[in-house]
Design an enzyme around this catalytic site. Structure first.
Site, PDB file in Angstrom:
ATOM      1  N   TYR A  95      -1.419  -0.448  10.495  1.00 41.59           N
ATOM      2  CA  TYR A  95      -1.577  -0.728   9.054  1.00 41.59           C
ATOM      3  C   TYR A  95      -0.343  -0.241   8.295  1.00 41.59           C
ATOM      4  CZ  TYR A  95      -3.683  -0.958   4.393  1.00 41.59           C
ATOM      5  OH  TYR A  95      -3.942  -1.257   3.074  1.00 41.59           O
ATOM      6  N   SER A 126       0.871  -1.182   0.000  1.00 42.04           N
ATOM      7  CA  SER A 126       0.000   0.000   0.000  1.00 42.04           C
ATOM      8  C   SER A 126       0.903   1.225   0.000  1.00 42.04           C
ATOM      9  CB  SER A 126      -0.867   0.011   1.261  1.00 42.04           C
ATOM     10  OG  SER A 126      -1.457   1.283   1.446  1.00 42.04           O
TER      11      SER A 126
HETATM   12  N1  LIG Z   1      -8.629  -0.743  -1.238  1.00 39.20           N
HETATM   13  C1  LIG Z   1      -7.614   0.071  -1.101  1.00 39.20           C
HETATM   14  O1  LIG Z   1      -7.739   1.308  -1.180  1.00 39.20           O
HETATM   15  C2  LIG Z   1      -6.233  -0.501  -0.873  1.00 39.20           C
HETATM   16  C3  LIG Z   1      -5.140   0.365  -0.953  1.00 39.20           C
HETATM   17  C4  LIG Z   1      -3.864  -0.124  -0.738  1.00 39.20           C
HETATM   18  C5  LIG Z   1      -3.687  -1.468  -0.458  1.00 39.20           C
HETATM   19  N2  LIG Z   1      -4.758  -2.301  -0.377  1.00 39.20           N
HETATM   20  C6  LIG Z   1      -4.510  -3.722  -0.050  1.00 39.20           C
HETATM   21  O2  LIG Z   1      -5.142  -4.543  -0.985  1.00 39.20           O
HETATM   22  C7  LIG Z   1      -5.367  -5.819  -0.411  1.00 39.20           C
HETATM   23  C8  LIG Z   1      -6.766  -6.283  -0.773  1.00 39.20           C
HETATM   24  O3  LIG Z   1      -7.720  -5.464  -0.126  1.00 39.20           O
HETATM   25  P1  LIG Z   1      -9.031  -4.937  -0.842  1.00 39.20           P
HETATM   26  O4  LIG Z   1      -8.911  -3.466  -0.928  1.00 39.20           O
HETATM   27  O5  LIG Z   1      -9.322  -5.724  -2.066  1.00 39.20           O
HETATM   28  O6  LIG Z   1     -10.104  -5.192   0.306  1.00 39.20           O
HETATM   29  P2  LIG Z   1     -11.236  -6.298   0.515  1.00 39.20           P
HETATM   30  O7  LIG Z   1     -12.198  -6.290  -0.597  1.00 39.20           O
HETATM   31  O8  LIG Z   1     -11.726  -6.069   1.907  1.00 39.20           O
HETATM   32  O9  LIG Z   1     -10.411  -7.649   0.444  1.00 39.20           O
HETATM   33  C9  LIG Z   1      -9.674  -8.155   1.516  1.00 39.20           C
HETATM   34  C10 LIG Z   1      -9.586  -9.662   1.328  1.00 39.20           C
HETATM   35  O10 LIG Z   1      -8.769 -10.212   2.369  1.00 39.20           O
HETATM   36  C11 LIG Z   1      -9.436 -11.348   2.886  1.00 39.20           C
HETATM   37  N3  LIG Z   1      -9.050 -11.585   4.266  1.00 39.20           N
HETATM   38  C12 LIG Z   1      -9.088 -10.730   5.306  1.00 39.20           C
HETATM   39  N4  LIG Z   1      -8.706 -11.352   6.437  1.00 39.20           N
HETATM   40  C13 LIG Z   1      -8.404 -12.638   6.090  1.00 39.20           C
HETATM   41  C14 LIG Z   1      -7.977 -13.769   6.803  1.00 39.20           C
HETATM   42  N5  LIG Z   1      -7.760 -13.738   8.125  1.00 39.20           N
HETATM   43  N6  LIG Z   1      -7.784 -14.926   6.133  1.00 39.20           N
HETATM   44  C15 LIG Z   1      -8.013 -14.996   4.802  1.00 39.20           C
HETATM   45  N7  LIG Z   1      -8.420 -13.942   4.069  1.00 39.20           N
HETATM   46  C16 LIG Z   1      -8.631 -12.785   4.711  1.00 39.20           C
HETATM   47  C17 LIG Z   1     -10.926 -11.027   2.733  1.00 39.20           C
HETATM   48  O11 LIG Z   1     -11.695 -12.207   2.626  1.00 39.20           O
HETATM   49  P3  LIG Z   1     -12.547 -12.897   3.797  1.00 39.20           P
HETATM   50  O12 LIG Z   1     -13.166 -11.815   4.625  1.00 39.20           O
HETATM   51  O13 LIG Z   1     -13.519 -13.737   3.038  1.00 39.20           O
HETATM   52  O14 LIG Z   1     -11.557 -13.727   4.556  1.00 39.20           O
HETATM   53  C18 LIG Z   1     -10.942 -10.329   1.389  1.00 39.20           C
HETATM   54  O15 LIG Z   1     -11.039 -11.270   0.364  1.00 39.20           O
HETATM   55  C19 LIG Z   1      -5.119  -5.661   1.094  1.00 39.20           C
HETATM   56  O16 LIG Z   1      -3.874  -6.219   1.434  1.00 39.20           O
HETATM   57  C20 LIG Z   1      -5.085  -4.147   1.283  1.00 39.20           C
HETATM   58  O17 LIG Z   1      -4.294  -3.761   2.377  1.00 39.20           O
HETATM   59  C21 LIG Z   1      -6.025  -1.846  -0.575  1.00 39.20           C
END
Ligand SMILES: NC(=O)c1ccc[n+]([C@@H]2O[C@H](COP(=O)([O-])OP(=O)(O)OC[C@H]3O[C@@H](n4cnc5c(N)ncnc54)[C@H](OP(=O)(O)O)[C@@H]3O)[C@@H](O)[C@H]2O)c1
Length: 267
Positions: A152, A132
């Site tokens: 985070y 991130s």
């Molecule tokens: N969205 C943004 O603005 C942004 C920006 C920078 C970086 N990121 C990074 O992108 C990545 C994906 O996030 P996203 O934005 O796509 O959010 P998201 O839609 O909330 O996806 C997060 C995923 O992680 C899974 N997860 C969470 N805890 C888990 C656990 N204990 N075991 C297995 N799976 C788990 C969730 O699935 P379940 O709940 O089904 O387990 C979900 O599939 C993250 O690492 C986040 O930090 C996001």
């Protein structure tokens, strides 16, 4: 290397957002994809849609990760599962620290430790770590950012650091390591419910954010690059999002902040 040389991928955090988009993208490139997350229902629907293998696993279940790692020869590992919390160190809850370290960093280290040695032995593989911009920059809360917790930021900086060192550890092998560092993407992670699956929510909360498919495309670019080319780091931010504020509190601002904190303490 390119897609045609890779056969099997494991994508964590695959039940929504960036992970689900990455599963769709890698399946479209013909890879066999194992999609890992906890939400069984969402995984089943993604499997029905894309033909991926659904792996209902918590990334903190080390035994389950061991079984998964020995169940297939993974060519591509996308460490994407992550959680976020808002807030300031002054009000951080212990559980938030534990969850973020466990999911965002510890699980990435374990899965990498379990899967990368096989890649190195086969001299073929690609690790993609989703970090991130929070791992590279400090930013406070303002009109256009949510205040991600210091935990985070710290875990994502850890993902950056492990990506750098992983390339060193794999020196001389054909195993490549890519860090993808997104800015704001329209997903559920910051409580924008249903944003990931609803194309009408492109302007989440009034902002033109990135879409999950944008990050999946960046991942596909790195994974599909020729063997001579290791796309080491990709930072992708919305056009209207920049990092660059320098804050310098005046004496009167310091007094105002102090009053505000003591007001909160007395409340
Ligand atoms: N969205 C943004 O603005 C942004 C920006 C920078 C970086 N990121 C990074 O992108 C990545 C994906 O996030 P996203 O934005 O796509 O959010 P998201 O839609 O909330 O996806 C997060 C995923 O992680 C899974 N997860 C969470 N805890 C888990 C656990 N204990 N075991 C297995 N799976 C788990 C969730 O699935 P379940 O709940 O089904 O387990 C979900 O599939 C993250 O690492 C986040 O930090 C996001």
């Amino acid at each position: 290397m390119g897609f045609s040389d890779y056969r099997t991928a494991l994508v964590t955090g695959a039940s929504s957002g960036i992970g689900a988009a990455t599963v769709r993208r890698l399946r479209a490139e013909g890879l066999e994809v194992h999609a890992l997350a906890r939400d069984v229902r969402r995984l089943a629907s993604l499997s029905a849609e894309t033909g991926c293998h659904a792996c209902a696993v918590d990334v903190n279940d080390l035994d389950a990760l061991k079984r998964l790692a020995s169940s297939a020869e993974f060519d591509v590992l996308v460490n994407n599962a992550g959680q976020s919390r808002r807030g300031n160190i002054l009000d951080t809850a212990p559980d938030d620290v534990d969850t973020l370290v466990d999911v965002n960093l510890q699980a990435v280290l374990h899965l990498t430790r379990l899967i990368v040695p096989g890649m190195a032995r086969r001299n073929r593989g690609h690790v993609v770590n989703v970090s991130s911009i929070a791992g590279h920059y400090a930013f406070g809360e303002n009109a256009t950012t949510f205040n991600s917790s210091v935990a985070y930021h710290a875990t994502k900086a850890g993902v950056h650091s492990l990506s750098q060192q992983l390339r060193v550890d794999l020196y001389g092998t054909c195993v490549r390591v890519t860090e993808v560092s997104p800015g704001r993407v329209a997903t559920n992670i910051f409580q924008n419910q249903n944003a990931a699956d609803n194309p009408d929510t492109r302007f989440v909360g009034g902002f033109e954010t990135l879409q999950s498919g944008d990050i999946a495309d960046a991942i596909a670019f790195a994974v599909g690059s020729p063997a001579r080319m290791n796309v080491a780091t990709i930072e992708v931010v919305p056009t209207f999002q920049v990092v660059g504020e320098l804050r310098f509190a005046s004496r009167s601002e310091v007094a105002r902040l102090k009053d505000m904190r003591s007001g909160a303490d007395n409340a």
